[in-house]
Design a protein around this motif. Sequence first.
Motif, PDB file in Angstrom:
ATOM      1  N   TYR A  86       0.737  -1.212   0.035  1.00 44.61           N
ATOM      2  CA  TYR A  86       0.018  -0.007   0.094  1.00 44.61           C
ATOM      3  C   TYR A  86       0.867   1.246  -0.228  1.00 44.61           C
ATOM      4  O   TYR A  86       1.778   1.281   0.528  1.00 44.61           O
ATOM      5  CB  TYR A  86      -0.938  -0.123   1.326  1.00 44.61           C
ATOM      6  CG  TYR A  86      -2.013  -1.116   1.315  1.00 44.61           C
ATOM      7  CD1 TYR A  86      -3.312  -0.623   0.871  1.00 44.61           C
ATOM      8  CD2 TYR A  86      -1.835  -2.290   1.467  1.00 44.61           C
ATOM      9  CE1 TYR A  86      -4.195  -1.428   0.808  1.00 44.61           C
ATOM     10  CE2 TYR A  86      -2.881  -3.123   1.667  1.00 44.61           C
ATOM     11  CZ  TYR A  86      -4.076  -2.858   1.017  1.00 44.61           C
ATOM     12  OH  TYR A  86      -5.138  -3.805   1.110  1.00 44.61           O
ATOM     13  N   PRO A  87       0.457   2.450  -0.595  1.00 39.24           N
ATOM     14  CA  PRO A  87       1.028   3.559  -0.340  1.00 39.24           C
ATOM     15  C   PRO A  87       0.976   4.057   0.847  1.00 39.24           C
ATOM     16  O   PRO A  87       0.015   3.939   1.694  1.00 39.24           O
ATOM     17  CB  PRO A  87       0.318   4.539  -1.423  1.00 39.24           C
ATOM     18  CG  PRO A  87      -1.154   3.869  -1.514  1.00 39.24           C
ATOM     19  CD  PRO A  87      -0.431   2.419  -1.307  1.00 39.24           C
ATOM     20  N   LEU A  88       2.009   4.916   1.358  1.00 37.53           N
ATOM     21  CA  LEU A  88       1.981   5.553   2.654  1.00 37.53           C
ATOM     22  C   LEU A  88       2.373   6.830   2.695  1.00 37.53           C
ATOM     23  O   LEU A  88       2.921   7.220   1.968  1.00 37.53           O
ATOM     24  CB  LEU A  88       3.552   4.756   3.425  1.00 37.53           C
ATOM     25  CG  LEU A  88       3.761   5.366   4.728  1.00 37.53           C
ATOM     26  CD1 LEU A  88       2.732   4.873   5.619  1.00 37.53           C
ATOM     27  CD2 LEU A  88       5.147   4.895   5.370  1.00 37.53           C
ATOM     28  N   ILE A  89       1.400   7.470   3.729  1.00 39.50           N
ATOM     29  CA  ILE A  89       1.423   8.792   3.996  1.00 39.50           C
ATOM     30  C   ILE A  89       2.038   8.951   5.491  1.00 39.50           C
ATOM     31  O   ILE A  89       1.307   8.387   6.454  1.00 39.50           O
ATOM     32  CB  ILE A  89       0.134   9.636   3.741  1.00 39.50           C
ATOM     33  CG1 ILE A  89      -0.150   9.536   2.406  1.00 39.50           C
ATOM     34  CG2 ILE A  89       0.498  11.199   4.306  1.00 39.50           C
ATOM     35  CD1 ILE A  89      -1.442  10.396   2.288  1.00 39.50           C
ATOM     36  N   ILE A  90       3.173   9.592   5.719  1.00 38.12           N
ATOM     37  CA  ILE A  90       3.666  10.008   6.892  1.00 38.12           C
ATOM     38  C   ILE A  90       3.492  11.594   7.183  1.00 38.12           C
ATOM     39  O   ILE A  90       3.784  12.373   6.598  1.00 38.12           O
ATOM     40  CB  ILE A  90       5.081  10.024   7.391  1.00 38.12           C
ATOM     41  CG1 ILE A  90       5.640   8.263   7.162  1.00 38.12           C
ATOM     42  CG2 ILE A  90       5.638  10.462   8.351  1.00 38.12           C
ATOM     43  CD1 ILE A  90       6.787   7.766   7.221  1.00 38.12           C
ATOM     44  N   PHE A  91       2.392  11.940   8.324  1.00 35.82           N
ATOM     45  CA  PHE A  91       2.086  13.375   8.386  1.00 35.82           C
ATOM     46  C   PHE A  91       2.743  13.716   9.868  1.00 35.82           C
ATOM     47  O   PHE A  91       2.506  13.012  10.824  1.00 35.82           O
ATOM     48  CB  PHE A  91       0.649  13.291   8.505  1.00 35.82           C
ATOM     49  CG  PHE A  91       0.251  14.770   8.832  1.00 35.82           C
ATOM     50  CD1 PHE A  91       0.430  15.837   7.754  1.00 35.82           C
ATOM     51  CD2 PHE A  91      -0.090  15.414   9.961  1.00 35.82           C
ATOM     52  CE1 PHE A  91       0.283  17.188   7.746  1.00 35.82           C
ATOM     53  CE2 PHE A  91      -0.419  16.841   9.917  1.00 35.82           C
ATOM     54  CZ  PHE A  91      -0.244  17.682   9.360  1.00 35.82           C
ATOM     55  N   ILE A  92       3.443  14.789   9.680  1.00 36.75           N
ATOM     56  CA  ILE A  92       4.201  15.354  10.746  1.00 36.75           C
ATOM     57  C   ILE A  92       3.505  16.376  11.389  1.00 36.75           C
ATOM     58  O   ILE A  92       3.624  17.490  10.709  1.00 36.75           O
ATOM     59  CB  ILE A  92       5.731  15.458  10.399  1.00 36.75           C
ATOM     60  CG1 ILE A  92       6.468  14.178   9.696  1.00 36.75           C
ATOM     61  CG2 ILE A  92       6.443  15.879  11.510  1.00 36.75           C
ATOM     62  CD1 ILE A  92       7.434  14.393   8.967  1.00 36.75           C
ATOM     63  N   HIS A  93       3.481  16.323  12.698  1.00 42.13           N
ATOM     64  CA  HIS A  93       2.614  17.367  13.450  1.00 42.13           C
ATOM     65  C   HIS A  93       3.540  18.723  13.743  1.00 42.13           C
ATOM     66  O   HIS A  93       4.920  18.731  13.291  1.00 42.13           O
ATOM     67  CB  HIS A  93       2.274  16.990  14.718  1.00 42.13           C
ATOM     68  CG  HIS A  93       3.081  16.529  15.505  1.00 42.13           C
ATOM     69  ND1 HIS A  93       3.965  17.439  16.491  1.00 42.13           N
ATOM     70  CD2 HIS A  93       3.488  15.193  15.938  1.00 42.13           C
ATOM     71  CE1 HIS A  93       4.897  16.404  16.918  1.00 42.13           C
ATOM     72  NE2 HIS A  93       4.614  15.032  17.124  1.00 42.13           N
ATOM     73  N   GLY A  94       2.938  19.658  13.885  1.00 42.52           N
ATOM     74  CA  GLY A  94       3.847  20.913  14.289  1.00 42.52           C
ATOM     75  C   GLY A  94       4.297  20.903  15.839  1.00 42.52           C
ATOM     76  O   GLY A  94       3.849  20.076  16.725  1.00 42.52           O
ATOM     77  N   ILE A  95       4.885  22.002  16.426  1.00 42.84           N
ATOM     78  CA  ILE A  95       5.536  21.944  17.650  1.00 42.84           C
ATOM     79  C   ILE A  95       4.291  22.058  19.097  1.00 42.84           C
ATOM     80  O   ILE A  95       4.649  21.418  19.794  1.00 42.84           O
ATOM     81  CB  ILE A  95       6.304  23.248  18.037  1.00 42.84           C
ATOM     82  CG1 ILE A  95       7.243  23.003  18.895  1.00 42.84           C
ATOM     83  CG2 ILE A  95       5.384  24.498  18.119  1.00 42.84           C
ATOM     84  CD1 ILE A  95       8.271  24.289  19.202  1.00 42.84           C
ATOM     85  N   GLY A  96       3.229  22.351  18.649  1.00 42.57           N
ATOM     86  CA  GLY A  96       2.166  22.216  19.565  1.00 42.57           C
ATOM     87  C   GLY A  96       1.509  20.893  19.878  1.00 42.57           C
ATOM     88  O   GLY A  96       0.794  20.742  20.950  1.00 42.57           O
ATOM     89  N   GLU A  97       1.943  19.806  18.958  1.00 42.39           N
ATOM     90  CA  GLU A  97       1.492  18.453  19.325  1.00 42.39           C
ATOM     91  C   GLU A  97       2.593  17.731  19.835  1.00 42.39           C
ATOM     92  O   GLU A  97       2.120  16.345  20.003  1.00 42.39           O
ATOM     93  CB  GLU A  97       0.821  17.926  17.972  1.00 42.39           C
ATOM     94  CG  GLU A  97      -0.462  18.782  17.623  1.00 42.39           C
ATOM     95  CD  GLU A  97      -0.227  19.903  16.998  1.00 42.39           C
ATOM     96  OE1 GLU A  97      -1.198  20.985  17.185  1.00 42.39           O
ATOM     97  OE2 GLU A  97       0.618  20.370  16.010  1.00 42.39           O
ATOM     98  N   LEU A  98       3.686  18.099  20.342  1.00 45.85           N
ATOM     99  CA  LEU A  98       4.537  17.416  20.866  1.00 45.85           C
ATOM    100  C   LEU A  98       3.982  16.643  22.145  1.00 45.85           C
ATOM    101  O   LEU A  98       3.331  17.258  22.848  1.00 45.85           O
ATOM    102  CB  LEU A  98       5.858  18.310  21.311  1.00 45.85           C
ATOM    103  CG  LEU A  98       6.876  19.012  20.196  1.00 45.85           C
ATOM    104  CD1 LEU A  98       7.996  19.727  20.941  1.00 45.85           C
ATOM    105  CD2 LEU A  98       7.477  17.797  19.407  1.00 45.85           C
TER     106      LEU A  98
END
Length: 289
Positions: A86-98
């Motif tokens: 399957y195709p994969l998407i990695i989504f990386i959050h912002g600093i507020g979601e640490l």
Amino acid sequence: MNNLLKILLISALVWGLASCNKEVVPEEPQEEEKTPTPTPTPTNPFNSQVETAKPTAVDIIETVNSNIGGFRASIPVLYSKTDKAYPLIIFIHGIGELGNGTTELSRVANIGISSLVTKKTLPASFKVNNENFSFIVVSPQFKKWPSADDVNALLVHVSKKYRIDPKRVYVSGCSMGGGVTWEFAAKYPAKVAAIVPICGAGSLNDAQAKALANNKVAVWAFHNKDDGTVTVNNTINNINKINSNKPTQSIIQTLWDTGGHDAWTKATGLTYKENNMNIYEWMLKQKRP
């Protein structure tokens, strides 16, 4: 007749008689060695079945490395019945979601692509080039500002855990996550087909821009011109540096006049399109050689 001539005549006569009495056995024809025909493996009927049910995002509490204690994952409903990648998407959050990746993991559910998955507004499948695709979406939670190596550690981890198509790995992120998206793709360009950095808090140097261009990493970058948190010049300069290397792959820059720091809601939504494609359809057009 001299003695030498007599000897030669007698020898020829004896040889001729022996040849006439010898039984000649014809050689057996050599049978050609045949390559066995492989027995075709029946195609899994679920591999071609179009996903219609939207998956439920689940929290995976697993220590990937010292900076990742867990991630939120969305796996296609038919995954367990198929044997395809399957195709994969990695989504990386912002600093507020640490956060710690366990009790604070729910923070990553509220932003960008991860938010769409959590709310079940991301379609179960997309049709591109007459082929249907369903994404595996992974949203990690970082304890501190991540590095390119942290993202790579996650990619290695989920590639062992799930059936990932290595030619269809896509990375996106916003703000802090957008900057790390740039950094990861520049350090590991052969591992990613396309990136979607959104209001990215990071600047490429010349060598990094060249790595992206030369390794054919497709880019669609977003930013709001009135962003007061991360300057739009980051995106403009990064795109200019890549374009200076004359890339042959898709390089798109989308700059909106207003919106402040939040460019991710519109960028990751389904309705915004360029060339009749949203980011998900555009991603699926991109594939590693």
